[in-house]
Structure formats: C-alpha cells, structure tokens
Design a protein around this motif. Structure first.
Motif, PDB file in Angstrom:
ATOM      1  N   UNK A   8      31.233  51.926  76.830  1.00 24.41           N
ATOM      2  CA  UNK A   8      31.344  51.776  75.026  1.00 24.41           C
ATOM      3  C   UNK A   8      30.179  49.744  75.060  1.00 24.41           C
ATOM      4  N   UNK A   9      30.734  48.838  76.010  1.00 22.17           N
ATOM      5  CA  UNK A   9      30.208  47.782  75.706  1.00 22.17           C
ATOM      6  C   UNK A   9      28.984  48.007  75.700  1.00 22.17           C
ATOM      7  N   UNK A  10      28.464  48.369  76.230  1.00 20.06           N
ATOM      8  CA  UNK A  10      26.869  48.454  76.357  1.00 20.06           C
ATOM      9  C   UNK A  10      26.420  49.250  74.383  1.00 20.06           C
ATOM     10  N   UNK A  11      27.067  49.744  74.684  1.00 21.45           N
ATOM     11  CA  UNK A  11      26.907  51.008  73.163  1.00 21.45           C
ATOM     12  C   UNK A  11      26.485  49.288  71.942  1.00 21.45           C
ATOM     13  N   UNK A  12      28.161  48.840  71.394  1.00 26.00           N
ATOM     14  CA  UNK A  12      27.994  48.436  71.035  1.00 26.00           C
ATOM     15  C   UNK A  12      26.669  46.773  70.743  1.00 26.00           C
ATOM     16  N   UNK A  13      26.629  46.822  72.078  1.00 25.24           N
ATOM     17  CA  UNK A  13      25.575  45.355  72.142  1.00 25.24           C
ATOM     18  C   UNK A  13      24.273  45.760  71.932  1.00 25.24           C
ATOM     19  N   UNK A  14      23.886  47.144  71.982  1.00 26.00           N
ATOM     20  CA  UNK A  14      22.877  47.975  71.325  1.00 26.00           C
ATOM     21  C   UNK A  14      22.869  47.888  69.896  1.00 26.00           C
ATOM     22  N   UNK A  15      23.781  48.399  69.427  1.00 21.60           N
ATOM     23  CA  UNK A  15      23.479  48.607  67.639  1.00 21.60           C
ATOM     24  C   UNK A  15      24.294  47.393  66.590  1.00 21.60           C
ATOM     25  N   UNK A  16      24.390  46.398  67.591  1.00 17.31           N
ATOM     26  CA  UNK A  16      24.863  45.149  66.986  1.00 17.31           C
ATOM     27  C   UNK A  16      26.715  44.764  66.272  1.00 17.31           C
ATOM     28  N   UNK A  17      26.887  45.429  66.759  1.00 15.72           N
ATOM     29  CA  UNK A  17      28.241  45.490  66.608  1.00 15.72           C
ATOM     30  C   UNK A  17      29.367  44.568  67.222  1.00 15.72           C
ATOM     31  N   UNK A  18      28.747  44.459  68.985  1.00 12.33           N
ATOM     32  CA  UNK A  18      28.962  43.129  69.402  1.00 12.33           C
ATOM     33  C   UNK A  18      28.007  41.918  69.175  1.00 12.33           C
ATOM     34  N   UNK A  19      29.321  40.724  68.854  1.00 13.36           N
ATOM     35  CA  UNK A  19      29.109  39.409  68.912  1.00 13.36           C
ATOM     36  C   UNK A  19      28.274  38.759  69.674  1.00 13.36           C
ATOM     37  N   UNK A  20      29.353  38.978  70.586  1.00 10.51           N
ATOM     38  CA  UNK A  20      29.193  37.898  71.280  1.00 10.51           C
ATOM     39  C   UNK A  20      28.995  38.455  72.872  1.00 10.51           C
TER      40      UNK A  20
END
Ligand code: ADP
Ligand code: MG
Length: 682
Positions: free
Chosen positions: A346-358
């Motif tokens: 989940x974290x990796x996906x969020x980082x890859x699609x830009x939904x994770x900011x920091x």
C-alpha cells in the motif's frame, strides 16, 4: 596466488601500486636496547640476545608459547598465542637473534608478545637506520609475506624501473609554486628515509598529491553539476506551507530557524539543485525546519522524503511530523524494514501514484523498488551514518536530482564538510528554543551512588522520567550486556514502586519499539539502555540522563546522549557515573562536559583531547578515493592548499586540454577507473 593475495589484501596490482603502498611506521634501528633498561611505555625496542628456555603453557584457547630471552643484562619473556607450533620449531638455542617488539608490563614483569625475530647475521646486513614497516594481512603472513618481504618487493619494483624516474603526476609549475619535491624523489625517500629528517618533506609531497586529486575530482564534479543538473524550482509558497505556518505552528520559530528556512527557500527557488548541510546542536529544532521544507516541496507539486539512520528514529520522525501536521491534508507514510506485506504494498503504491506526500523511513527508502511519482526533496537526518553511495542512489529517483538537505548535530569544519559532501552550502542553527534551562551536569563516582538514587527518586516523585545508559563495546559485548542486566536488576530492586524498561541492540526490533513506546507514553518511568537511544529520541518528560561508565564514551557521544534530556521546560540533569579512579584524560573529559553545554565547544575539545578519530571515521567513509597517506582531518592545512591548487588548475584549464596538465588528467582518470562512479555525490 601471491599476486592475487597482494591485490585482494593490499590493493596492489601494478608496479605503481607497489610504490604507492607506503610504510605505516618506521623503526629506528640505530639503537639496540638492553633488557635491563626496559621501562613502562616504551615504544618498539630492538634487543639482541639468545633464547635460554622455551615451553608451552595452558591448554585450548589459553595455550601459549613462552620463550625466555636474555642479552646478559636481564631476562624477558617472549610470548606467542598463535602459530605456536611453527614458532616452537623455529626458535633455536645458542643462536643470536635480533628482535623487535613492544614490551608489556604484566604484573610488574615485562614480556613481549609476538616479537619480530631475525637472525642477528641477516639483521646486520640491513643497512637502513630507519626501517620501514608495511601492512600485511594474516593470510599474507601465513604465506610467509611479512613486512620484510613487502619491503623486498618495493625494492624490486624500484629495480624494475632500471634507473628511470617515476613519471610525475603533477606539473612542474605546480611543484615549484607549492615547493614540492618530485614524485620520484618522494617515493624513494618515503620507502628508504636515510634519517627521520627526510620524512616530512617526502610525505608532504605525497599527501599534497592525494589531496590535490581528491579536490580536483570534487571541484570538477561540482562544475559539471552546476552546468548539467538544473534543479527543480519551488516557486510558490502555497497553501500547505501557509496554513501550517499560520494555524499549526506550535511555537514561534527561533531566529536561527527562520534564517535557515529563508536560506532554503532562496535556494530551491533558483533553479539550481540545492545541496545543503544543516548543522544544529541536539534539540535545536531541526525537525521543524525539515517539515517546513517538505511543505514547500508539496506546495510545488513534489513529494518529499525524510531518511533516518535507524527504525526508532524514523518512527520518532513520523510521530513528530504527524503531531505537528495535525489535521492538515498532508499524507505521511512510514517505510522501514518492519513495514511488510500488504501494508508495504500500500505504501509503495501510494508513493508511486503520488498520493503519499511525505515518506519517512530508513535506508529502505533507497531500495530500487521504491519509486516516487515526483520526488523533489530529500531530507537526510544524522548524515554520518549514510555513505556517499547510499546518498547517490537517491538521485536516481526522479528525472532530475532532488534537492538535498542533510541535517547533522555533529559540527564539522567547513573544508572537511566540503571535501566529504562535495560542493555544499552550510546552514547553522546556533540558538536553542527559548525557555530551555541549561542541563545541569555532574560527575559522580561509585561512592556517590546513594546520592544518585536519591536524586532519581526525587525526580520520579515529581513525575519525571529517567534514562540510564550503558556503553556497549563490541569486543566485549557479553560483559557489557551483563553490566546492563545487573544495572537493570538493581534499579528494579531499588525503585520497587516504579516501572523499569530496557532496550538494547540484541533485542528484536519489535521488542525495542515496544520498550521505547512504553517509555514515551510514560508506562515505564526508567529506561535502561545501551546507546540505541543515542540520536534523536524525543521524550520531553524525561529529565534525568544517567550515563554509566561515562569514561568509556567519547565527548561527542556524551553530548549526544545528554541532549536526550532538557527537551521540556523543567530543569534537567545529566549524571556522569565513572569508576572511582579514572585517567587524567577521562577526568578532563568529564570536566569539559560539566563545564559546557555547547556542542561546538565540545567538538573542538574532543578533537584536542583524543585526536580526530571519530570524525575521521565519519569523514573517510564518504570519500571518493581511499586515502593512503593523507588524513583529511589532521592535514587540513594542506587540504586547503591542495584545494586552492585544484581550483586554480580548473580555472586555467577548464577544457582539460592544456599540454602542461596532461599528466594530471591522465592520472585522475586512472584513479577513478578503479572506483565506483558516484557521479552524484550529494
Ligand atoms: P533536533 O535538532 O535535535 O532534531 P528537534 O527537532 O527534535 O531537535 O526539537 C527538539 C524539541 O524542541 C522538540 O520537542 C521540538 O518540538 C522543540 N522545538 C523545536 N523548535 C522549537 C521552537 N522554535 N520553540 C520551542 N520549541 C521548539
Ligand atoms: Mg533530530
């Protein structure tokens, strides 16, 4: 086989390598000492005499060979713990030896462990008064290649040159200008000094050369970077930054924090990639500066990451950052080795699609699997634990290298910083947040333990918490852990009505996290630990730091540890516990700690008291080449001169094309060839 071992163990592949394999020490063989004259603290001594007795003592791992040696003036024992059989066979009675070794005082009697022995006759043939000594590995020794054999190989290398001079790698005009001897002369003198007087000039030349190429490489890289790497532009100060600043800032920034934030804002707006080192003492509020920088990145459509050296620290950052942010719409995630399975995906996906900011984490962040949608800023906390290689990997995480902010509490002199980190700008937070009472530091000995416990009890009654830290020294890990356990048991016994937790490096990470969390939440009031809490842990309610066996810590480390308390508004205390009797140097170290709370003062004293050891390890690990003879801390003056020379040469010959500099560029290429290309040293 021999060639392979020389390559692997000494890094010697070519004739030139052999000549650049410098002695690590010289022994003055002009004096033969008398056994009767041996006193404490003597360096290596040369003795001449015979073996009159030998026997093997002890069994198993305690087994050793003892030989009694005399020169007529007295007797001394020679001791071997390894290769016992070989030595037992080799040692002969009625035979005159010249031996070289360092006498040890063992309960009032001297012995010499593992001396170098030579037949007196062969020894006499050695004409040198200054005998060079070369490093050898255990494997080389087993193959019969000791320092003496390496010396012979060096000798042969000179012979192979058959009278030709070693070509210089520095141009003539530079030798003249900086008053340097030729390479050929320097190499001869460093391997065969006729007297100790010849050494300084020869080593100066060789050190200069090394430092010059180091600086040339760094400066040339910097030049390239400026030309080739445009930086992302963070133009706007937008909603995230402004809302946070106006609504969520829990305190007013100190002037120093404001100044640094301004410097960063200016940097990231220029279109040049930022490469900034932020130095600030423990507790000076670097995390807030990091967060504000991250918000700036987010306002401009970029992601940011914060990299910490340990899991505990990464967690700590996550906590501080989420606490600071509150309900602001900024998505922060954690990535460490502990984040596994579905959560990790989940974290990796969020980082890859830009939904994770920091994204906050450990070196897990640099794994190739971690891809960002648009990484614009990398914050690296406590940089000295990360090598250049690791930092360079972060550069490949976007089409252009992200801006880099390296934060450290270890003050490093500027030239050194520039050498290790390339061309970087330095910001300094030289002010602590207001309202902090300076931590009171006292030095107690074993006899004061009663007073210590009283003090702790008083603080616990006030509702405060206490750290008790033990040193952990690798060589003796078992004993150290025993110390820790004993201390823990004692505290449980003395403070029955309170709860005591424990953390040490041998525990599983999950157990560590739990113990830390319990302390942070106040469930435990006393935390006994090894130095795992050394950097960055933030428990403002903790007001007492007890450091056991404080004499075994370096000053910088003591200062870091002390910085774990004094984070709230209450008066905090640091208690340095030592043995009753400690050495003069230890005594001075304790004094420095008691007298000063300023990290810069302490770092300076540390360099004075114990040499640049610590810093050196830190610094050397970041170097683009291995230095064989120069030391960037001890040779700082020469480093500055070499930097000047390198920068002049680059200015005068920016295309690397002038005929008088041909050898310089060729040599640099050669040096670089054997090295991994860290083309982007952050
Ligand atoms: P370090 O520089 O050692 O990383 P931290 O960022 O952990 O320091 O800050 C230490 C403590 O000081 C934290 O509890 C933080 O919230 C607090 N702090 C930081 N800046 C200020 C400020 N300007 N005023 C008051 N407290 C501050
Ligand atoms: Mg910190």
């Amino acid at each position: 086989m021999r060639a392979k071992v020389l390559g692997e163990d000494l890094g010697v592949f070519t004739l030139r390598d052999m000549l650049y394999n410098f002695p690590y020490k010289y022994i003055d063989r002009s004096v033969i000492h008398r056994v009767a004259d041996i006193t404490d603290g003597m360096p290596y001594v040369l003795l001449k005499g015979q073996i009159v007795n030998k026997y093997i003592e002890g069994t198993g791992r305690r087994e050793r060979l003892v030989a009694v040696f005399t020169d007529g003036s007295g007797y001394i024992e020679l001791v071997w713990f390894n290769s016992i059989k070989t030595w037992n066979n080799r040692l002969q009675y009625n035979h005159t030896y010249v031996l070289l070794g360092k006498p040890n005082n063992f309960n009032g009697r001297y012995n010499i462990p593992h001396p170098e022995l030579e037949d007196a006759q062969t020894a006499q043939q050695a004409p040198l008064t200054m005998q060079p000594h070369y490093h050898t590995s255990e494997r080389m020794k087993r193959m019969g290649i000791a320092s003496r054999q390496v010396a012979d190989m060096v000798e042969n290398s000179f012979k192979l040159l058959a009278g030709h001079k070693v070509d210089d790698v520095l141009p003539d005009y530079m030798l003249k200008r900086y008053n340097l001897m030729s390479l050929d002369e320097a190499l001869h003198k460093v391997h065969h000094p006729v007297s100790s007087k010849e050494l300084p000039e020869a080593t100066r030349r060789l050190k200069f050369e090394e430092l010059f190429f180091l600086q040339l490489d760094i400066l040339r890289y910097t030049q390239n970077r400026k030309m080739n790497y445009a930086g992302f532009v963070f133009k706007h100060v937008g909603e995230h930054f402004m809302r946070f600043y106006n609504e969520r800032l829990p305190f007013e920034l100190t002037n120093a924090q404001k100044k640094v934030v301004r410097e960063i804002r200016r940097d990231v707006a220029t279109g040049r990639q930022m490469n900034r080192l932020l130095q600030g003492d423990v507790g000076s509020g670097k995390t807030m500066v990091a967060l504000l920088s991250c918000l700036l990145a987010i306002d401009n459509g970029f992601q940011a990451c914060i990299m910490a050296p340990t899991e505990i620290l990464a967690e700590q950052h996550l906590q501080s950052v989420t606490e600071y942010l509150g309900d602001l719409p900024v998505k922060v995630e954690l990535l460490t080795g502990m984040v596994k399975g579905k959560r990790r995906r989940e974290v990796l996906t969020g980082v890859a699609n830009g939904s994770v900011h920091i994204l906050i984490g450990t070196h897990a962040l640099i794994e190739p699997k971690v891809t960002f949608q648009n990484l614009g800023l990398v914050v690296i906390d406590e940089q000295h634990r990360f090598g250049v290689k690791q930092r360079a990997q972060l550069w490949n995480k976007n089409v252009r290298p992200p801006h880099i902010l390296v934060m450290t509490a270890t003050p490093i002199p500027r030239t050194l910083a520039m050498t290790v980190y390339g061309d970087l700008d330095v910001s300094i937070i030289d002010e602590l947040p207001p309202g902090r009472k300076p931590i009171q530091t006292v030095h107690y000995r074993q006899a004061d333990r009663g007073r210590l416990f009283q003090g702790i009890r008083y603080q616990l009654q006030l509702g405060r918490q206490v750290y008790v830290v033990y040193p952990l020294i690798k060589e003796n890990e078992k004993l150290d852990l025993q110390d820790l356990q004993t201390g823990y048991n004692l505290l449980i016994d003395v403070f029955k009505e309170y709860r005591v937790g424990m953390v040490h490096g041998k525990m599983k990470s999950q157990e560590k996290e739990e113990a830390m969390a319990e302390f942070k939440s106040g469930k435990t009031q006393i935390l006994v630990s090894t130095t795992v809490i050394e950097v960055g842990v933030n428990v403002p309610n903790a007001s007492v730091m007890v450091i056991e066996n404080a004499e075994r810590f370096g000053l910088a480390q003591l200062h870091q540890l002390r910085g774990r308390v004094g984070r709230g508004a209450e008066q905090s205390y640091c208690i340095l516990m030592t043995k009753d009797h400690i050495s003069d140097t230890s005594m001075r170290r304790m004094r420095v700690m008691v007298d000063s709370t300023d990290g810069f003062v302490i770092a300076e004293e540390d360099m004075k008291l114990r040499g640049p050891g610590d810093l050196e390890g830190t610094a050397q690990s970041g170097m683009p080449f291995d230095l064989k003879i120069a030391n960037i801390v001890k040779d700082q003056e020469l480093l500055e001169i070499a930097r000047e020379a390198a920068s002049e040469l680059l200015e005068q010959d920016p295309q690397n094309a002038l005929p008088q500099n041909v050898m310089v560029w060729q040599h640099l290429k050669l040096l670089k060839k054997s090295m991994v290309n860290f083309s982007a040293i952050s």
